[in-house]
Design a protein around this motif. Structure first.
Motif, PDB file in Angstrom:
ATOM      1  N   ALA A  63       0.864  -1.182   0.000  1.00  0.00           N
ATOM      2  CA  ALA A  63       0.000   0.000   0.000  1.00  0.00           C
ATOM      3  C   ALA A  63       0.902   1.234   0.000  1.00  0.00           C
ATOM      4  O   ALA A  63       2.071   1.148   0.368  1.00  0.00           O
ATOM      5  N   GLY A  67       0.482   5.776   4.545  1.00  0.00           N
ATOM      6  CA  GLY A  67      -0.813   5.254   4.977  1.00  0.00           C
ATOM      7  C   GLY A  67      -0.689   4.456   6.266  1.00  0.00           C
ATOM      8  O   GLY A  67       0.407   4.354   6.846  1.00  0.00           O
ATOM      9  N   PRO A  68      -1.791   3.868   6.730  1.00  0.00           N
ATOM     10  CA  PRO A  68      -1.779   3.176   8.034  1.00  0.00           C
ATOM     11  C   PRO A  68      -0.848   1.964   8.101  1.00  0.00           C
ATOM     12  O   PRO A  68      -0.140   1.795   9.084  1.00  0.00           O
ATOM     13  N   SER A  69      -0.814   1.141   7.060  1.00  0.00           N
ATOM     14  CA  SER A  69       0.058  -0.046   7.124  1.00  0.00           C
ATOM     15  C   SER A  69       1.517   0.379   7.059  1.00  0.00           C
ATOM     16  O   SER A  69       2.375  -0.191   7.740  1.00  0.00           O
ATOM     17  N   ASP A  70       1.796   1.429   6.271  1.00  0.00           N
ATOM     18  CA  ASP A  70       3.156   1.956   6.177  1.00  0.00           C
ATOM     19  C   ASP A  70       3.611   2.488   7.527  1.00  0.00           C
ATOM     20  O   ASP A  70       4.747   2.264   7.958  1.00  0.00           O
ATOM     21  N   TYR A 118       1.452  -6.802   5.995  1.00  0.00           N
ATOM     22  CA  TYR A 118       0.112  -6.339   5.595  1.00  0.00           C
ATOM     23  C   TYR A 118      -0.905  -6.891   6.575  1.00  0.00           C
ATOM     24  O   TYR A 118      -0.537  -7.226   7.736  1.00  0.00           O
ATOM     25  N   HIS A 119      -2.127  -7.107   6.136  1.00  0.00           N
ATOM     26  CA  HIS A 119      -3.159  -7.358   7.128  1.00  0.00           C
ATOM     27  C   HIS A 119      -4.231  -8.341   6.674  1.00  0.00           C
ATOM     28  O   HIS A 119      -4.030  -9.099   5.725  1.00  0.00           O
ATOM     29  N   ALA A 183      -8.659   1.486  -0.532  1.00  0.00           N
ATOM     30  CA  ALA A 183      -7.350   1.145  -1.102  1.00  0.00           C
ATOM     31  C   ALA A 183      -7.483   0.009  -2.107  1.00  0.00           C
ATOM     32  O   ALA A 183      -6.527  -0.721  -2.363  1.00  0.00           O
ATOM     33  N   ALA A 187      -8.752  -4.563   0.180  1.00  0.00           N
ATOM     34  CA  ALA A 187      -8.124  -3.763   1.236  1.00  0.00           C
ATOM     35  C   ALA A 187      -9.115  -3.704   2.400  1.00  0.00           C
ATOM     36  O   ALA A 187     -10.320  -3.870   2.198  1.00  0.00           O
ATOM     37  N   VAL A 188      -8.622  -3.482   3.610  1.00  0.00           N
ATOM     38  CA  VAL A 188      -9.553  -3.508   4.751  1.00  0.00           C
ATOM     39  C   VAL A 188     -10.526  -2.338   4.692  1.00  0.00           C
ATOM     40  O   VAL A 188     -11.677  -2.452   5.139  1.00  0.00           O
ATOM     41  N   SER A 189     -10.100  -1.222   4.078  1.00  0.00           N
ATOM     42  CA  SER A 189     -11.012  -0.081   3.891  1.00  0.00           C
ATOM     43  C   SER A 189     -12.150  -0.476   2.954  1.00  0.00           C
ATOM     44  O   SER A 189     -13.271   0.018   3.075  1.00  0.00           O
ATOM     45  N   GLY A 211      -3.737   3.272  -1.766  1.00  0.00           N
ATOM     46  CA  GLY A 211      -3.644   3.123  -0.316  1.00  0.00           C
ATOM     47  C   GLY A 211      -4.540   4.169   0.312  1.00  0.00           C
ATOM     48  O   GLY A 211      -4.996   5.095  -0.380  1.00  0.00           O
ATOM     49  N   THR A 212      -4.810   4.055   1.615  1.00  0.00           N
ATOM     50  CA  THR A 212      -5.685   5.075   2.214  1.00  0.00           C
ATOM     51  C   THR A 212      -4.903   6.327   2.588  1.00  0.00           C
ATOM     52  O   THR A 212      -5.496   7.319   2.995  1.00  0.00           O
ATOM     53  N   GLY A 213      -3.591   6.273   2.425  1.00  0.00           N
ATOM     54  CA  GLY A 213      -2.813   7.512   2.579  1.00  0.00           C
ATOM     55  C   GLY A 213      -3.271   8.541   1.549  1.00  0.00           C
ATOM     56  O   GLY A 213      -3.777   9.617   1.913  1.00  0.00           O
ATOM     57  N   GLN A 230      -8.285   3.007   9.215  1.00  0.00           N
ATOM     58  CA  GLN A 230      -7.660   2.634  10.475  1.00  0.00           C
ATOM     59  C   GLN A 230      -7.316   3.857  11.326  1.00  0.00           C
ATOM     60  O   GLN A 230      -6.918   4.896  10.775  1.00  0.00           O
TER      61      GLN A 230
HETATM   62  C1  MLT Z   1      -3.094   1.294   3.745  1.00  0.00           C
HETATM   63  O1  MLT Z   1      -2.057   1.209   4.415  1.00  0.00           O
HETATM   64  O2  MLT Z   1      -3.256   2.051   2.809  1.00  0.00           O
HETATM   65  C2  MLT Z   1      -4.270   0.435   4.169  1.00  0.00           C
HETATM   66  O3  MLT Z   1      -3.906  -0.575   5.044  1.00  0.00           O
HETATM   67  C3  MLT Z   1      -4.991  -0.071   2.989  1.00  0.00           C
HETATM   68  C4  MLT Z   1      -6.296  -0.700   3.350  1.00  0.00           C
HETATM   69  O4  MLT Z   1      -7.289   0.008   3.510  1.00  0.00           O
HETATM   70  O5  MLT Z   1      -6.312  -1.879   3.497  1.00  0.00           O
END
Ligand code: MLT
Length: 349
Positions: A63, A67-70, A118-119, A183, A187-189, A211-213, A230
């Motif tokens: 991603a 963003g959140p995972s980063d 990742y997730h 994302a 993606a979890v979003s 990504g959600t960033g 997140q």
């Molecule tokens: C991200 O880091 O952009 C998110 O984890 C992506 C997501 O929404 O899964």
């Protein structure tokens, strides 16, 4: 230490040159030496496992940066670097909900130098992308779980709805017009949006990002209406009043946002989703290396700076027991089974 060659010559020398029998104790010594050599040859030593890591390690985050995972990856990588004595670099490869970058790690060499952070999304890729060139359930070996990040339903600052009830009324009036940043599929979003639509019948127009960033930038700019993202990406924006918080996706309210209700308490019965994050290695990565990485991860999750930063972003590290290959194996397989049921009838648009 003797090599294979030397041992055999000694045997031959005796056999060929000199008369008489080989004394028993000589045989024992020769065997012992041969055993030692074999053991060393096949122990971690010659495969360089005990000297692992000898060079920088790359953690690929599928991603966009920022963003959140980063955010989670960079915090953990910094702490693991100190323990492993080698740089732990972050590489961001966004796209297709994370399934693109995840595929890069699936094809990487299983030597411990390329890892995936990742997730929950990885447990859905098999169901959502039937034509992937890798099988997520079989392509990885586990290192360990990292954290379980709560999510928040947030809207642009000027969205004409002050609370969740008003939001649902506005969404119903908007029909499918409301734009929802994600994302990408899986993606979890995106998963959160799917569960919300399934639970409420609300239709959303999904706008995918790397990504959600980057999606957050557009929400801050009121280019999109809503996201489910997140707390590691939303908390600071909520506290700054730059976006509107409508609900959290956990069963209980979260300490960092005490005034934000849960979706469950707001009538969306049993609604729950959070982004459990984990580290995987390509299939075939030797167990000793994964145990070493797991040990380093456990130390990183006890690191005061990591704990403090996680807390400021609404999450906590998992326990040492959960930051292990066995715990992730168990969680991953159960989530794959759970999501394949949920997504059985999912649309993949
Ligand atoms: C991200 O880091 O952009 C998110 O984890 C992506 C997501 O929404 O899964």
């Amino acid at each position: 230490m003797r090599s294979c060659v030397q041992v055999s010559m000694q045997l031959n020398g005796r056999r060929s040159g000199q008369a008489g029998t080989i004394r028993e104790e000589d045989m024992k010594r020769v065997f012992a030496a041969a055993l030692m050599t074999a053991a060393t040859m096949f122990s971690g030593a010659s495969l360089g496992q005990d000297a692992y890591p000898r060079k920088p390690i790359t953690i690929l985050v599928p991603a966009a940066a920022g963003g959140p995972s980063d955010t989670v990856a960079r915090l953990v990588a910094e702490a693991m670097r100190a323990d492993l004595g080698q740089p732990v670099l972050i590489e961001n490869v966004g796209g297709a909900g994370g399934s693109l970058g995840t595929g890069r790690v699936a094809q990487a060499s299983p030597d411990g130098y390329t890892l995936l952070l990742y997730h929950i999304g990885v447990s859905t890729f098999g169901a959502l992308y039937p034509d992937l060139r890798y099988k997520p359930a079989e392509a990885f070996d586990s290192v360990g779980l990292v954290t379980e990040v709560p999510m928040t339903l947030v809207g642009r600052k000027n969205l004409p709805a002050g609370d969740l009830a008003a939001l649902f009324k506005w969404l119903k009036a908007e029909g499918a017009g409301a734009t929802f940043g994600t994302a990408g599929v899986g993606a979890v979003s995106d998963l959160c949006g799917r569960l919300l639509s399934d639970a409420t019948g609300i239709k959303l127009t999904v706008v995918p990002y790397q990504g959600t960033g980057p999606a957050m930038n557009d929400l801050l700019g009121s280019q999109i209406d809503l996201m489910c993202d997140q707390t590691t990406n939303t908390t600071n924006q909520i506290k700054a009043g730059a976006i509107k918080p409508y609900a959290v996706t956990t069963r209980e309210r979260i300490a960092i946002l005490p005034n934000v209700p849960t979706l469950a308490e707001s009538g969306v019965k049993d609604f729950e989703i959070s982004a459990w994050h984990a580290i995987w290695a390509p299939k075939g990565t030797p167990e000793p290396i994964r145990q070493k990485l797991s040990g380093s991860l456990q130390k990183a999750l006890k690191d005061a700076k990591v704990i403090e930063r996680f807390a400021a972003l609404g999450t906590v590290p998992v326990s040492a027991e959960m930051a292990t290959p066995a715990a992730l194996d168990k969680r991953f397989q159960s989530e794959i089974a759970r999501w394949s049921k949920i997504l059985a009838n999912a649309s993949t648009k």
